[in-house]
Design a protein around this motif. Sequence first.
Motif, PDB file in Angstrom:
ATOM      1  N   GLU A  22       0.797  -1.219   0.000  1.00  0.00           N
ATOM      2  CA  GLU A  22       0.000   0.000   0.000  1.00  0.00           C
ATOM      3  C   GLU A  22       0.835   1.277   0.000  1.00  0.00           C
ATOM      4  O   GLU A  22       0.275   2.371  -0.118  1.00  0.00           O
ATOM      5  N   ARG A  23       2.166   1.181   0.092  1.00  0.00           N
ATOM      6  CA  ARG A  23       3.004   2.386   0.176  1.00  0.00           C
ATOM      7  C   ARG A  23       2.758   3.320  -0.995  1.00  0.00           C
ATOM      8  O   ARG A  23       2.493   4.510  -0.829  1.00  0.00           O
ATOM      9  N   VAL A  24       2.841   2.819  -2.201  1.00  0.00           N
ATOM     10  CA  VAL A  24       2.536   3.609  -3.406  1.00  0.00           C
ATOM     11  C   VAL A  24       1.618   2.753  -4.256  1.00  0.00           C
ATOM     12  O   VAL A  24       1.999   1.656  -4.682  1.00  0.00           O
ATOM     13  N   ARG A  25       0.429   3.258  -4.506  1.00  0.00           N
ATOM     14  CA  ARG A  25      -0.608   2.438  -5.125  1.00  0.00           C
ATOM     15  C   ARG A  25      -1.397   3.264  -6.136  1.00  0.00           C
ATOM     16  O   ARG A  25      -1.418   4.501  -6.072  1.00  0.00           O
ATOM     17  N   ALA A  26      -2.034   2.588  -7.069  1.00  0.00           N
ATOM     18  CA  ALA A  26      -2.886   3.267  -8.041  1.00  0.00           C
ATOM     19  C   ALA A  26      -4.229   3.603  -7.420  1.00  0.00           C
ATOM     20  O   ALA A  26      -4.877   2.734  -6.832  1.00  0.00           O
ATOM     21  N   GLY A  27      -4.643   4.859  -7.568  1.00  0.00           N
ATOM     22  CA  GLY A  27      -5.948   5.285  -7.104  1.00  0.00           C
ATOM     23  C   GLY A  27      -6.929   5.339  -8.250  1.00  0.00           C
ATOM     24  O   GLY A  27      -6.879   4.526  -9.178  1.00  0.00           O
ATOM     25  N   ARG A  28      -7.796   6.319  -8.209  1.00  0.00           N
ATOM     26  CA  ARG A  28      -8.848   6.410  -9.215  1.00  0.00           C
ATOM     27  C   ARG A  28      -8.270   6.589 -10.621  1.00  0.00           C
ATOM     28  O   ARG A  28      -7.248   7.244 -10.815  1.00  0.00           O
ATOM     29  N   SER A  29      -8.926   5.990 -11.602  1.00  0.00           N
ATOM     30  CA  SER A  29      -8.560   6.230 -12.993  1.00  0.00           C
ATOM     31  C   SER A  29      -8.875   7.674 -13.343  1.00  0.00           C
ATOM     32  O   SER A  29      -9.898   8.226 -12.923  1.00  0.00           O
ATOM     33  N   LEU A  30      -7.994   8.283 -14.117  1.00  0.00           N
ATOM     34  CA  LEU A  30      -8.215   9.657 -14.564  1.00  0.00           C
ATOM     35  C   LEU A  30      -8.587   9.714 -16.045  1.00  0.00           C
ATOM     36  O   LEU A  30      -8.572  10.786 -16.639  1.00  0.00           O
ATOM     37  N   LEU A  31      -8.931   8.572 -16.614  1.00  0.00           N
ATOM     38  CA  LEU A  31      -9.399   8.556 -17.997  1.00  0.00           C
ATOM     39  C   LEU A  31     -10.729   9.291 -18.063  1.00  0.00           C
ATOM     40  O   LEU A  31     -11.685   8.924 -17.378  1.00  0.00           O
ATOM     41  N   PRO A  32     -10.810  10.372 -18.845  1.00  0.00           N
ATOM     42  CA  PRO A  32     -12.070  11.129 -18.907  1.00  0.00           C
ATOM     43  C   PRO A  32     -13.227  10.263 -19.390  1.00  0.00           C
ATOM     44  O   PRO A  32     -13.031   9.228 -20.045  1.00  0.00           O
ATOM     45  N   ALA A  33     -14.427  10.690 -19.071  1.00  0.00           N
ATOM     46  CA  ALA A  33     -15.615   9.943 -19.460  1.00  0.00           C
ATOM     47  C   ALA A  33     -15.660   9.747 -20.967  1.00  0.00           C
ATOM     48  O   ALA A  33     -15.257  10.624 -21.746  1.00  0.00           O
ATOM     49  N   ALA A  34     -16.137   8.580 -21.377  1.00  0.00           N
ATOM     50  CA  ALA A  34     -16.222   8.262 -22.801  1.00  0.00           C
ATOM     51  C   ALA A  34     -17.151   9.236 -23.513  1.00  0.00           C
ATOM     52  O   ALA A  34     -18.105   9.743 -22.935  1.00  0.00           O
ATOM     53  N   GLY A  35     -16.819   9.468 -24.769  1.00  0.00           N
ATOM     54  CA  GLY A  35     -17.652  10.361 -25.573  1.00  0.00           C
ATOM     55  C   GLY A  35     -16.822  11.336 -26.367  1.00  0.00           C
ATOM     56  O   GLY A  35     -15.585  11.336 -26.278  1.00  0.00           O
ATOM     57  N   PRO A  36     -17.462  12.194 -27.144  1.00  0.00           N
ATOM     58  CA  PRO A  36     -16.740  13.122 -28.024  1.00  0.00           C
ATOM     59  C   PRO A  36     -15.811  14.076 -27.277  1.00  0.00           C
ATOM     60  O   PRO A  36     -14.853  14.571 -27.848  1.00  0.00           O
ATOM     61  N   GLY A  37     -16.083  14.334 -26.003  1.00  0.00           N
ATOM     62  CA  GLY A  37     -15.262  15.280 -25.268  1.00  0.00           C
ATOM     63  C   GLY A  37     -14.126  14.668 -24.483  1.00  0.00           C
ATOM     64  O   GLY A  37     -13.461  15.358 -23.714  1.00  0.00           O
TER      65      GLY A  37
END
Length: 304
Positions: A22-37
């Motif tokens: 747990e020292r350095v771990r992946a948190g939430r994905s920052l991939l923007p929501a799917a779609g044209p934007g």
Amino acid sequence: MSEIEQQEPWRWSEEVWRGHVERVRAGRSLLPAAGPGRWPDGARVAVAISFDSDHETPALRDGETSPGRMAQGEYGARAAVPRILELLDRYEAPSSFYMPAVCALLRPDEAPTYVEHGHEVAVHGWIHERNTLLAHDDELDLLGRAMEVLESQTGVRPTGIRTPSWDFSDSTLDVVRELGFTYDSSLMADDDPYEILQDGERTGIVEIPVDWIRDDAPYLMMERFQSLRPYTPPREVGRIWRDEFDAAYAAGGVFQLTMHPHFIGHRSRLLVLDELLAHIRTHDDVWFATHADLAAHVAPGLTD
């Protein structure tokens, strides 16, 4: 390391092994929501090309100072970098160059030239040191001085870091936060950007993940007096990278690639990058971004 941690790992308590995980771990994905934007201008995929301009520093770090080893590194700056810049200009592909400070000091015009061509210059250690061998204060000192060298040469304070050899110590994340970096590109927990967690807590640091699959060194590195030999033909490397891009395109995600001028910059190898960029450019809906631009684009996800 504590007395407990010096034990055989199978003797560790859950508290000890869980703490390492747990020292350095992946948190939430920052991939923007799917779609044209998701990506700028309606792009379907983000392409983040990068180069680690190590030149002589991996040899210098290990005390290997023979003229032959120095010449091998010099090739990257002397012959490969001009070819790479011409290729990136031709495909209008802004990229990120991670540069040890010693390389920048050896050639004070190199980092500014990257910026003049529209590319990002970011931190890659002082002399390509191995972070896991350093104490916190030494790591802080070297990376702080490296940041100052690049800022003084380019007029732009680097916002990102890639640790040398992707060597991430127990202190690295602390140092990254202390120096005010907004993103890192050294870890491998996902295909797409994510927020780094430290001991389960959010850090606000964007990770742009790397992987050995998308790195030229494992395929093309050569060490004369060791068993390390190139084992994959360059065109096969190109096929792997093309498949990686095609999968990222299908998913609408990020295609990130790491290369080194003194490896990829040889003529028979640069042809592979040329062909890859030509393939990518057959798609109209591609966003070529520096790693800094990509980090800035996904950063709003940190506050969602």
